[in-house]
Design a protein around this motif. Structure first.
Motif, PDB file in Angstrom:
ATOM      1  N   LYS A   1      16.488  38.819 -26.379  1.00 15.44           N
ATOM      2  CA  LYS A   1      17.300  38.168 -27.397  1.00 15.44           C
ATOM      3  C   LYS A   1      16.833  36.726 -27.631  1.00 15.44           C
ATOM      4  CE  LYS A   1      20.157  41.727 -27.355  1.00 15.44           C
ATOM      5  NZ  LYS A   1      20.385  42.630 -28.490  1.00 15.44           N
TER       6      LYS A   1
ATOM      7  N   ALA B   1      13.788  37.064 -33.916  1.00 12.82           N
ATOM      8  CA  ALA B   1      13.948  38.110 -32.895  1.00 12.82           C
ATOM      9  C   ALA B   1      12.675  38.925 -32.763  1.00 12.82           C
ATOM     10  CB  ALA B   1      15.128  39.002 -33.254  1.00 12.82           C
TER      11      ALA B   1
ATOM     12  N   ASP C   1      23.046  39.281 -31.093  1.00  8.23           N
ATOM     13  CA  ASP C   1      21.829  39.041 -31.867  1.00  8.23           C
ATOM     14  C   ASP C   1      21.145  37.751 -31.413  1.00  8.23           C
ATOM     15  OD1 ASP C   1      21.985  41.232 -33.906  1.00  8.23           O
ATOM     16  OD2 ASP C   1      23.888  40.241 -34.324  1.00  8.23           O
TER      17      ASP C   1
ATOM     18  N   ARG D   1      10.408  39.319 -29.271  1.00  3.98           N
ATOM     19  CA  ARG D   1      10.584  40.591 -28.568  1.00  3.98           C
ATOM     20  C   ARG D   1       9.356  40.974 -27.743  1.00  3.98           C
ATOM     21  NH1 ARG D   1      11.810  43.453 -32.697  1.00  3.98           N
ATOM     22  NH2 ARG D   1      14.028  42.965 -32.605  1.00  3.98           N
TER      23      ARG D   1
END
Length: 384
Positions: free
Chosen positions: A288, A351, A270, A355
């Motif tokens: 990530k 995140a 994660d 992305r």
């Protein structure tokens, strides 16, 4: 009558990253020139791809001024032998891969002997030592660039170049398969996972390892459910990492230490805690959130940072030309600061925000690298 040496191309790649980059291109060059032998310096991947090794790339894998001094006699001996080979039996071409401190002097000698010289992975004159561009012009006939913004820099300097993309962009999928990677590595499918990569060199693990695993210890106090995946580059690095983990028993209990599998480790995570280098780009290509930490002897750091031309050390920030990910260097590479950044990186909003940015970055680096590189190398050889 004395037998003439077979025609050959000499490759010279140091570091794991150089070995990987060259191994992606080497088969295409061999297909283009099946009658020419491929010799020189390379790592396991290049050897598997067809290189006849004179020396192994790991013999050149040293970072930092003080660290280089300790290994200097060995490095100078290897370079001296390479210079003699280039002078006495000039090859059909010389292809240096990264490692400019080692390669540029050999490339200058080769070019002075009329040998076509190609250099893959341009020295980062945009980051530090900008005056090196003059040596590059003397030493190299053609540059193979792995970052798109470099083309304009070398065009202005009148140094022929080709942007070939970054091989990692072809290797790493646009959409990571996190759950699948976790199953392969024996990690729980649910719950937070942090990939920890303290480096692939002994000195990196010595300096970064205690800080990184100290940060893991702090993280567990905040969230005991976090698991860690730690890929070791080889058996020696695995033993060194395990020894450090012994001093953090709770972290060791929450950690899967694996041999190799660095890409799977990143894909399974994660968030990623990583030492500076190519691994920072790999982390970004896996979309990530990452935190960059780096520590080294004070004198090495002072000398390196004093020559810097950019405010960033990690490739995602350099490519974006802004601070996308935290960089914790030297005194800031300590457990509390690293842990704070990793806990922030584990927040879903973080995140999500990164992305799209990292996906766009991935597309900008995605090219048919072996084809473009082998075509450029062939063009240089056919002109000679």
């Amino acid at each position: 009558m004395e037998k003439l040496p077979a025609p050959n191309i000499i490759w010279s790649a140091g570091e794991n990253s150089g070995d990987f980059l060259a191994s992606e291109v080497l088969p295409s060059v061999m297909q283009e020139f099946p009658e020419i032998e491929m010799d020189g310096i390379g790592g396991d991947r290049m050897i598997q791809s067809g290189l006849t090794p004179w020396f192994h790339a790991k013999d050149l894998s040293v970072r930092g001024y003080i660290e280089v001094i300790k290994h200097l006699p060995r490095i100078l001996k290897i370079r001296s032998q390479m210079l003699k080979r280039v002078s006495k039996m000039p090859p059909n071409a010389f292809i240096g891969v990264d490692a400019p401190d080692f390669n540029l002097a050999i490339e200058e000698r080769a070019k002075s002997k009329g040998v076509p010289v190609i250099h893959m992975v341009a020295p980062a004159v945009w980051a530090w030592r900008p005056n090196r561009i003059h040596q590059i012009k003397r030493a190299v006939d053609h540059l193979l660039l792995i970052f798109p913004f470099e083309k304009e820099i070398f065009d202005k300097a009148d140094i022929p170049s080709t942007y070939i993309g970054h091989p990692l962009a072809r290797l790493i999928p646009l959409e990571p398969k996190t759950e699948e990677a976790r199953r392969e590595l024996g990690l729980p499918v649910q719950g937070p996972v942090v990939a920890v990569l303290p480096g692939s060199r002994k000195d990196e693990i010595k300096w970064c390892g205690p800080q990184f695993f100290g940060a893991c210890d702090v993280i567990l106090k905040s969230d005991p459910s976090v698991k860690f995946i730690v890929p070791a580059a080889d058996e020696a690095r695995k033993a060194e990492i395990s020894k450090i983990l012994d001093t953090f028993p709770k972290v060791k209990e929450a950690t899967v230490l694996t041999l190799g599998n660095s890409h799977k480790a990143m894909e399974s995570s994660d968030a990623i805690l990583v030492a500076s280098g190519t691994a920072t780009l790999e982390a970004a290509l896996y979309k990530k959130p990452l935190v960059v930490g780096y520590a080294m002897p004070a004198l090495s750091a002072m000398l390196i940072l004093s020559k810097g031309q950019t405010k960033w050390i990690s490739l995602p920030n350099i490519l974006a030309q802004k601070t996308l990910v935290p960089e914790c260097v030297q005194m800031f590479c300590n457990p509390d600061i690293l842990a704070s950044h990793i806990l922030h990186a584990l927040e879903p909003s973080r995140a999500e925000m990164l992305r799209d940015v990292f996906t766009e970055m991935h597309h900008s680096l995605l090219r048919d690298t072996p084809k473009l590189a082998s075509e450029a190398i062939a063009n240089v050889l056919h002109k000679s």
